[in-house]
Design a protein around this motif. Structure first.
Motif, short mmCIF file in Angstrom:
data_model
loop_
_atom_site.label_atom_id
_atom_site.label_comp_id
_atom_site.label_asym_id
_atom_site.label_seq_id
_atom_site.Cartn_x
_atom_site.Cartn_y
_atom_site.Cartn_z
N VAL A 140 28.43 26.09 -54.67
CA VAL A 140 28.13 26.44 -53.59
C VAL A 140 28.59 28.20 -54.09
O VAL A 140 29.60 28.35 -54.79
CB VAL A 140 28.64 26.33 -51.77
CG1 VAL A 140 28.41 27.35 -51.00
CG2 VAL A 140 28.27 25.50 -51.20
N ALA A 146 25.23 19.90 -46.11
CA ALA A 146 23.80 18.92 -47.25
C ALA A 146 24.23 18.68 -48.23
O ALA A 146 23.77 18.14 -48.82
CB ALA A 146 23.08 20.39 -47.40
N LYS A 147 25.75 18.30 -48.67
CA LYS A 147 26.37 17.52 -49.73
C LYS A 147 25.92 17.89 -51.16
O LYS A 147 25.80 16.77 -51.98
CB LYS A 147 25.70 15.79 -50.05
CG LYS A 147 26.08 14.56 -48.66
CD LYS A 147 27.11 13.78 -48.48
CE LYS A 147 27.16 13.59 -47.50
NZ LYS A 147 28.43 13.46 -45.90
N HIS A 148 25.82 19.12 -50.76
CA HIS A 148 25.86 19.93 -51.91
C HIS A 148 27.19 19.97 -52.97
O HIS A 148 28.75 19.70 -52.84
CB HIS A 148 25.65 21.59 -51.95
CG HIS A 148 23.79 22.02 -51.62
ND1 HIS A 148 22.82 21.79 -52.46
CD2 HIS A 148 23.54 21.81 -50.28
CE1 HIS A 148 22.07 21.90 -51.22
NE2 HIS A 148 22.30 22.28 -50.19
N GLN A 149 27.20 19.77 -54.47
CA GLN A 149 28.18 19.96 -55.41
C GLN A 149 28.80 20.86 -54.80
O GLN A 149 30.19 21.41 -55.44
CB GLN A 149 27.90 18.89 -56.50
CG GLN A 149 28.82 19.49 -57.62
CD GLN A 149 29.89 17.94 -56.57
OE1 GLN A 149 29.15 16.96 -56.40
NE2 GLN A 149 31.23 17.71 -57.00
N GLY A 188 27.14 23.80 -46.72
CA GLY A 188 27.27 23.00 -48.71
C GLY A 188 27.58 21.23 -48.24
O GLY A 188 26.71 20.36 -48.06
#
Length: 132
Positions: free
Chosen positions: A24, A19-22, A16
């Motif tokens: 998870v 991928a620079k997800h906010q 996460g």
């Protein structure tokens, strides 16, 4: 079926971050819930929430970033004690991660805590992972 729930949680957080997800989604167990509480207390994540979905409980974890270019607060996560090779440390041998910059998460008889808290309480335990 997941054999090592802690390694799966760390891998999901690592992926996460890359991928620079906010947010998870992590499978909720007692050990993952307690590790996430430690991460929240230490400021590595911003917040978390437990949800129930199709007979399973999950934790939605909000990752923390800093700066305009969204640099992750968590630089690296490393699993130490594995199902095939458990790693234990007594109170005198508790590890320091980068001289105190990072944390080691320890599973003790009094619950899951950081290496600093375990040192203050004078107890050792199983070294689960390093986070910096």
């Amino acid at each position: 079926m997941i054999n090592d729930i802690v390694a799966d949680m760390l891998t999901r957080i690592r992926n996460g971050n890359l991928a620079k997800h906010q947010i998870v989604k992590i499978l909720c167990t007692n050990i993952t819930r307690n590790i996430i509480k430690v991460l929240k207390d230490e400021g590595f994540i911003s917040e978390y929430e437990e949800i129930k979905e199709n007979f399973n409980n999950y934790i939605l974890l909000s990752l923390k970033y800093k700066g305009k270019n969204k640099k992750p607060v968590i630089t690296e996560l490393k699993r130490i004690s594995k199902p095939g090779l458990r790693v234990y440390a007594n109170r005198k041998e508790l590890p320091r991660v980068f001289g105190g910059i990072g944390i080691a998460i320890i599973s003790t008889s009094q619950g899951i805590m950081t290496d600093k808290n375990a040192r203050q309480n004078g107890i050792g335990g199983e070294v689960l992972c390093y986070i910096w």
